[in-house]
Each structure stands twice: as C-alpha cells, then as structure tokens.
Design a protein around this motif. Structure first.
Motif, PDB file in Angstrom:
ATOM      1  N   GLU A 435       7.321   6.148  16.298  1.00 17.75           N
ATOM      2  CA  GLU A 435       7.519   7.051  15.004  1.00 17.75           C
ATOM      3  C   GLU A 435       7.522   5.932  13.766  1.00 17.75           C
ATOM      4  OE1 GLU A 435       9.091  11.448  14.877  1.00 17.75           O
ATOM      5  OE2 GLU A 435      10.552  10.125  15.811  1.00 17.75           O
ATOM      6  N   ARG A 436       6.428   6.164  12.723  1.00 15.39           N
ATOM      7  CA  ARG A 436       6.793   5.571  11.528  1.00 15.39           C
ATOM      8  C   ARG A 436       7.701   6.223  10.699  1.00 15.39           C
ATOM      9  NH1 ARG A 436       2.143   5.839   7.561  1.00 15.39           N
ATOM     10  NH2 ARG A 436       1.439   7.348   9.300  1.00 15.39           N
ATOM     11  N   VAL A 437       8.650   5.244   9.985  1.00 13.68           N
ATOM     12  CA  VAL A 437       9.290   5.655   9.010  1.00 13.68           C
ATOM     13  C   VAL A 437       8.726   5.770   7.525  1.00 13.68           C
ATOM     14  CG1 VAL A 437      11.791   5.526   7.981  1.00 13.68           C
ATOM     15  CG2 VAL A 437      11.425   4.763  10.358  1.00 13.68           C
ATOM     16  N   CYS A 438       8.623   7.293   7.042  1.00  7.81           N
ATOM     17  CA  CYS A 438       7.825   7.138   5.835  1.00  7.81           C
ATOM     18  C   CYS A 438       8.900   7.982   4.829  1.00  7.81           C
ATOM     19  CB  CYS A 438       6.763   8.234   5.990  1.00  7.81           C
ATOM     20  SG  CYS A 438       5.542   7.639   7.316  1.00  7.81           S
ATOM     21  N   ALA A 439       8.599   7.461   3.602  1.00  9.53           N
ATOM     22  CA  ALA A 439       9.430   7.940   2.460  1.00  9.53           C
ATOM     23  C   ALA A 439       8.832   8.439   1.501  1.00  9.53           C
ATOM     24  CB  ALA A 439      10.375   6.778   1.820  1.00  9.53           C
ATOM     25  N   ALA A 440       8.950   9.739   0.813  1.00  7.22           N
ATOM     26  CA  ALA A 440       8.374  10.333  -0.221  1.00  7.22           C
ATOM     27  C   ALA A 440       9.496  10.145  -1.376  1.00  7.22           C
ATOM     28  CB  ALA A 440       7.912  11.672  -0.027  1.00  7.22           C
ATOM     29  N   VAL A 441       9.128   9.971  -2.535  1.00  9.29           N
ATOM     30  CA  VAL A 441      10.073   9.590  -3.578  1.00  9.29           C
ATOM     31  C   VAL A 441       9.466  10.337  -4.940  1.00  9.29           C
ATOM     32  CG1 VAL A 441      10.832   7.545  -2.550  1.00  9.29           C
ATOM     33  CG2 VAL A 441       9.116   7.464  -4.415  1.00  9.29           C
ATOM     34  N   GLU A 442      10.424  10.806  -5.465  1.00  5.98           N
ATOM     35  CA  GLU A 442      10.586  11.546  -6.982  1.00  5.98           C
ATOM     36  C   GLU A 442      11.070  10.338  -7.846  1.00  5.98           C
ATOM     37  OE1 GLU A 442      10.995  16.158  -6.093  1.00  5.98           O
ATOM     38  OE2 GLU A 442      12.643  15.295  -7.401  1.00  5.98           O
ATOM     39  N   LEU A 443      10.092   9.994  -8.581  1.00  9.67           N
ATOM     40  CA  LEU A 443      10.538   8.710  -9.495  1.00  9.67           C
ATOM     41  C   LEU A 443      11.154   9.133 -10.754  1.00  9.67           C
ATOM     42  CD1 LEU A 443       7.304   6.429  -8.979  1.00  9.67           C
ATOM     43  CD2 LEU A 443       9.583   6.449  -7.768  1.00  9.67           C
ATOM     44  N   ARG A 444      11.880   8.561 -11.275  1.00  7.90           N
ATOM     45  CA  ARG A 444      12.603   8.534 -12.604  1.00  7.90           C
ATOM     46  C   ARG A 444      11.570   8.256 -13.573  1.00  7.90           C
ATOM     47  NH1 ARG A 444      18.007   9.627 -11.857  1.00  7.90           N
ATOM     48  NH2 ARG A 444      19.083   8.450 -10.093  1.00  7.90           N
ATOM     49  N   GLY A 445      11.735   9.212 -14.788  1.00  5.81           N
ATOM     50  CA  GLY A 445      10.806   9.141 -15.763  1.00  5.81           C
ATOM     51  C   GLY A 445      10.396   7.950 -16.198  1.00  5.81           C
ATOM     52  N   GLY A 446       8.979   7.496 -16.161  1.00  5.16           N
ATOM     53  CA  GLY A 446       8.775   6.198 -16.749  1.00  5.16           C
ATOM     54  C   GLY A 446       8.517   4.882 -15.612  1.00  5.16           C
ATOM     55  N   SER A 447       9.208   5.550 -14.441  1.00  5.67           N
ATOM     56  CA  SER A 447       9.313   4.490 -13.265  1.00  5.67           C
ATOM     57  C   SER A 447       7.980   4.332 -12.426  1.00  5.67           C
ATOM     58  CB  SER A 447      10.668   4.682 -12.447  1.00  5.67           C
ATOM     59  OG  SER A 447      11.704   4.630 -13.218  1.00  5.67           O
ATOM     60  N   ALA A 448       7.755   3.101 -11.725  1.00  7.29           N
ATOM     61  CA  ALA A 448       6.826   3.041 -10.749  1.00  7.29           C
ATOM     62  C   ALA A 448       7.514   2.142  -9.492  1.00  7.29           C
ATOM     63  CB  ALA A 448       5.689   2.290 -11.354  1.00  7.29           C
ATOM     64  N   LEU A 449       7.167   2.598  -8.425  1.00  7.37           N
ATOM     65  CA  LEU A 449       7.538   1.788  -7.147  1.00  7.37           C
ATOM     66  C   LEU A 449       6.249   1.777  -6.163  1.00  7.37           C
ATOM     67  CD1 LEU A 449      10.219   0.716  -6.068  1.00  7.37           C
ATOM     68  CD2 LEU A 449      10.536   3.091  -5.027  1.00  7.37           C
ATOM     69  N   THR A 450       6.197   0.802  -5.597  1.00  3.22           N
ATOM     70  CA  THR A 450       5.548   0.378  -4.376  1.00  3.22           C
ATOM     71  C   THR A 450       6.069  -0.019  -3.455  1.00  3.22           C
ATOM     72  OG1 THR A 450       5.036  -2.072  -4.865  1.00  3.22           O
ATOM     73  CG2 THR A 450       3.890  -0.506  -6.114  1.00  3.22           C
ATOM     74  N   TYR A 465      14.678  -2.488  11.381  1.00  2.00           N
ATOM     75  CA  TYR A 465      13.996  -1.230  11.831  1.00  2.00           C
ATOM     76  C   TYR A 465      14.175  -0.176  11.286  1.00  2.00           C
ATOM     77  CZ  TYR A 465      18.664   0.402  13.770  1.00  2.00           C
ATOM     78  OH  TYR A 465      19.884   0.728  13.748  1.00  2.00           O
ATOM     79  N   LYS A 466      15.090   0.320  10.272  1.00  2.00           N
ATOM     80  CA  LYS A 466      15.222   1.403   9.604  1.00  2.00           C
ATOM     81  C   LYS A 466      14.286   1.249   8.194  1.00  2.00           C
ATOM     82  CE  LYS A 466      20.039   2.584  10.769  1.00  2.00           C
ATOM     83  NZ  LYS A 466      21.230   2.825  10.308  1.00  2.00           N
ATOM     84  N   LEU A 467      13.424   0.324   7.770  1.00  2.00           N
ATOM     85  CA  LEU A 467      12.975   0.165   6.582  1.00  2.00           C
ATOM     86  C   LEU A 467      11.694   1.293   6.555  1.00  2.00           C
ATOM     87  CD1 LEU A 467      12.423  -3.546   5.837  1.00  2.00           C
ATOM     88  CD2 LEU A 467      14.039  -1.878   4.767  1.00  2.00           C
ATOM     89  N   PRO A 468      11.525   1.872   5.478  1.00  2.00           N
ATOM     90  CA  PRO A 468      10.417   2.950   5.418  1.00  2.00           C
ATOM     91  C   PRO A 468       9.019   1.733   5.491  1.00  2.00           C
ATOM     92  CG  PRO A 468      11.804   3.249   3.498  1.00  2.00           C
ATOM     93  CD  PRO A 468      12.555   1.979   4.088  1.00  2.00           C
TER      94      PRO A 468
END
Length: 495
Positions: A435-450, A465-468
């Motif tokens: 299984e692949r660890v996948c993360a869906a995130v709601e970003l704070r206003g004006g933020s960006a994240l890769t 091993y826990k990293l998304p």
C-alpha cells in the motif's frame, strides 16, 4: 407498562424540556404531544407491534414528540437524515419495510411519493400532532425501539436495531459518567439520525429532566451567542464544529472574544466525539475556553463504550477507559488477547450493545466473536489504562513495506506543518509497497505545498516508512453529514 423515559418525564411536568425556533416546550407538553402522535399512528389499533415508522423531521420539539410517539405506540423509530437525497431516503424506507412514514410539512412532497411507492401510510407532523389522545399500549423494554442506519462506506447501509433496554442502559451509564442533572441546559447542533445527537444529547437531557435547546442547523455565531449568555452547562459536538467555533473566535473583535471565553468557563462539561479530535484542536480550544474537551469512543452498534473521566486526567489523543458496565478488550487477527502497549482490534460487550442488523442474520453473526463480543473494526492501543485509537482496520491501518502504520498518527504530525489546515491519510494499493501512503491536504490560505517539500520536513518527524508517498492538495476534504472525513472518497483522489 410505561417506558421509563416517559414515566420519568412526568416528574418534570412544568420544567422546560425543549427550546426550538418556536419557543419553549415543557415536559408536560412533550407528553401530550407524543401521546397525540402515538394515537395518530395507532389509528384505532391497539399496538404497532414493532412496525417500522420512518420519519423525516428537522431537529425540533416536533422531532422529540414524533420519536416518543412512535415508542409509545409500540413502533420502531427509524429517523431519516434531512441531508440525504431522495434515493437514500427511499432506500431506508424500503429496507426497513416501513408501515408508516411521517414527514414535516416542508418535506412532505418529497416523502409522500416514496411512502406510496412502498405501500406505507403517509402522515404529516401537523396531522399527527392534531390527533385526539386515545389509550396507549404497554411497551416492554425488551422490545425493539430504534433503527439507525450505518454510513454504508463499505457496502449498503445496514439498519442497526436497538431495544428500549439498550437505550436505557446507555442513558443510565452516561448520566452517571458525565454527571447529567435536571439543572443542566445543553445546546444541540448535531443531526438527529446518529447516536451522538439522539442519545448523548437529546435523550440524556430528557432522561434527566434537563433542558435541550435545539438549533436546526449549525451556525457558529449563533452557538457563540448562546455560550456568551452563560445559560448553557453542557455542550457536545464533533471536531469539525469545534474547528469552526475556533475560527469564529479568532475572527471576532477582542472585546467579544473575552465574552466568548468567559461563557465557556461557566460551563461544566464540553465533549467531542464521532471522529478523531486533532490534538492541535484540543489544545487551541483549551487555550480559548479553559476546557480540556472530554473525548469518548462509540459507534452506532454499541453506543458509548470508552470515555475520558468527568473528574480526573483527560489525555489528549486518548478516548479513555471503559464506561461503567461495559467490557472492552483488544485482540489480534486470530482473536487472541494482546499485551498492554500492543495494538489490537477493539471488541465490546455490555447491555448497551445493539440487538441485530435488521433482517441480516449472517451479517449479525459475523459481527460478533463467539456470539458475545462485538467486533468494532477499530484498532487501538492501551497506554497506562487509557485507550488510543489508531484507526479503522479497513481504512486507517496501512500495510506498507512490511509494516502496519496508523493513518491517524501520520495525520497528527502533518497537521503541525505550517501550510496544512487539515489532512487525511489513506493507503492505496501499490505493487512495490503493498500500500502506498497517500496524503490529501487542505492548505492554509495562500499556502502551497509539494511532495518534494513535504517529505524532508516529515522525515525529521516520522520513521521513513511512514512518509507519504503521494500528495494532493484540495480545497476541501470530502466529508459526511457529521463533518467526518470520508476516507473511501479521499482514496478516490489518488485513483
């Protein structure tokens, strides 16, 4: 024989039972209104004999009158969700094999054709409340009382059947554990087709002669106004509600913030449940209100089973210890016991555990181990006598690279990232990792994240091993009517 909930109400005749948009209603008025509803449902008959009565009524005094009326007529109350579309309402009416469907006038034209399609008698709340009282049957506590439908995230929703004895066991247990008393005044902002709103708030208040204020819809400003009044003593909600109340507090002017916080400190109990409470939310709410939210654990099939104490240490991230009269154990995949500190599936037995899944004997049998212990499907670990939930075995325990990891634990860490407002972690099938660890995130206003930005940050806080291994940013995570993130819908984001 009169049901205890009804007989206890007689001792509180002139006290206020329910306050809604229409005003204040006493226990005497609730007894009269529910007797009229019961008479309308009986229509000259002697006893509904556990006939299923589906009803769609917004949270209100009328809701309580209809619910009690079904019980006093000997029927099984099947509350429908005001948030559900017609297809889901029709499914419940058909699956329950309802004999009667009751609807508030505002939704009558939606429900009438659904009732007719299934051969059920159709009644409006106005018509039922206008009926003349008539003799009512004796209803034994061993009879079926209520049927609540599961969320249906892993299959079609199932009807969870409670007896009147199940309900009484829950009310007596929670009265003692949470200190309910006639002087309490609580505010209901939860939907009334789930245990949280029906049992923990409305029924607990009415069992004890307390007052339940009802808001048909959640509005953060309206809730804060009631808290500021200093008239409330008890408040129960889901984590999403507390998050919105925090946002409203932060947006308020300083002078009002002081009144808001002062109102909280006048209350004796504030509870969170129905979903995992982020530690960050608990800590922020404590700073605002002075309250360490009491977290507890339960589900449709078992009511409440675990709770932090009313008096004593409330541990962040923990749902506490077994409630009085409830037996809880953790087992491995073969059903054997596990040592303290070792994760295991929660199994529960006690007088509040449900009777059956409606007309699903095989599903009922499979839900119990040895016919006695209900298999919750939730995994937890006991630390110092307190239970910490690791998640649903089916969606929150991720098997990746030979390890079992908790999605909830990863989420707690990701929420501390300055760009992340909320998140959900799921496992997605992967040939290399299982299984692949996948993360869906709601970003704070004006933020960006890769993903490339997140992984180095997370590597310092989580074992590798826990990293998304996949990341997607969304405007809003998919949630159900209770504000709970729906993990199967989150997983679809990575399909």
């Amino acid at each position: 024989m009169e049901l205890p909930l009804v007989s206890r109400a007689r001792a509180h005749g002139d006290r206020t039972a329910v306050v809604d948009a229409g005003g204040a209603h006493t226990y005497a008025e609730l007894l009269d209104a529910s007797a009229r509803v019961a008479s309308a449902l009986l229509a000259g008959g002697g006893d509904l004999g556990e006939a299923r009565v589906c009803f769609l009524v917004p949270p209100s005094f009328e809701y309580a009158a209809v619910q009690w009326g079904v019980w006093r007529a000997g029927g099984i109350a099947v509350p429908l969700a005001v948030s559900h579309p017609p297809a889901e309402l029709e499914y419940a009416i058909g699956d329950a094999d309802a004999s009667i469907v009751i609807a508030h006038p505002h939704v009558a034209e939606t429900l009438r054709p659904l009732a007719q399609a299934h051969g059920a008698r159709f009644v409006t709340t106005d018509g039922a409340l206008a009926a003349s009282p008539s003799p009512l049957p004796a209803v034994d506590e061993g009879r079926r009382a209520m049927m609540l439908y599961t969320s249906g995230t892993t299959g079609r929703p199932k009807g969870v059947v409670w007896t009147h004895a199940n309900l009484r066991a829950q009310l007596e247990m929670l009265t003692g554990a949470w200190g309910w008393r006639a002087e309490d005044r609580t505010l209901l902002v939860l939907p009334l087709h789930h245990v949280h709103g029906i049992v923990n708030v409305l029924s607990c208040a009415l069992w004890n002669g307390a007052t339940c204020e009802v808001h048909a819809k959640f509005d953060a400003d309206a809730v804060w106004a009631r808290i500021e009044s200093r008239e409330l003593t008890v408040f129960m909600a889901v984590p999403t509600v507390y998050g919105r109340l925090i946002a409203a507090w932060e947006a308020a002017p300083e002078e009002r913030r002081e009144r808001m916080s002062s109102g909280c400190r006048e209350m004796r109990l504030m509870v969170s449940g129905s979903a995992a409470l982020p530690v960050s939310t608990l800590e922020r709410w404590r700073a605002i209100s002075g309250h360490t939210l009491l977290e507890r654990y339960g589900m449709t099939e078992i009511g409440m089973a675990l709770s932090n104490p009313l008096h004593g240490e409330r541990r962040p991230g923990s749902v506490g210890m077994p409630l009085p009269g409830v037996e809880v154990r953790l087992v491995d995949e073969e059903g054997g016991g596990v040592e303290a500190g070792t994760p295991g599936e929660i199994e529960v037995r006690g007088p509040g555990v449900f009777l059956e899944y409606w007309r699903r004997p095989q599903a009922t049998a499979e839900a119990f181990r040895d016919g006695r212990w209900f298999r919750t499907g939730d995994v937890a670990v006991v630390e110092g006598g307190y239970h910490r939930i690791l998640g649903r075995r089916s969606v929150d325990i991720i098997k990746t690279g030979g390890f079992k990891v908790s999605a909830l634990e990863i989420e707690e860490v990701l929420r501390t990232h300055p760009a992340v407002a909320e998140c959900a972690v799921v496992g997605v099938a992967d040939e290399e990792w299982g299984e692949r660890v996948c993360a869906a995130v709601e970003l704070r206003g004006g933020s960006a994240l890769t993903l490339d930005q997140l992984q180095p940050w997370a590597r310092e806080r989580l074992a590798p091993y826990k990293l998304p291994r996949a990341l997607v940013a969304v405007d809003a995570l998919p949630r159900n009517a209770m504000g709970k993130v729906t993990k199967p819908d989150v997983a679809k984001l990575f399909a």
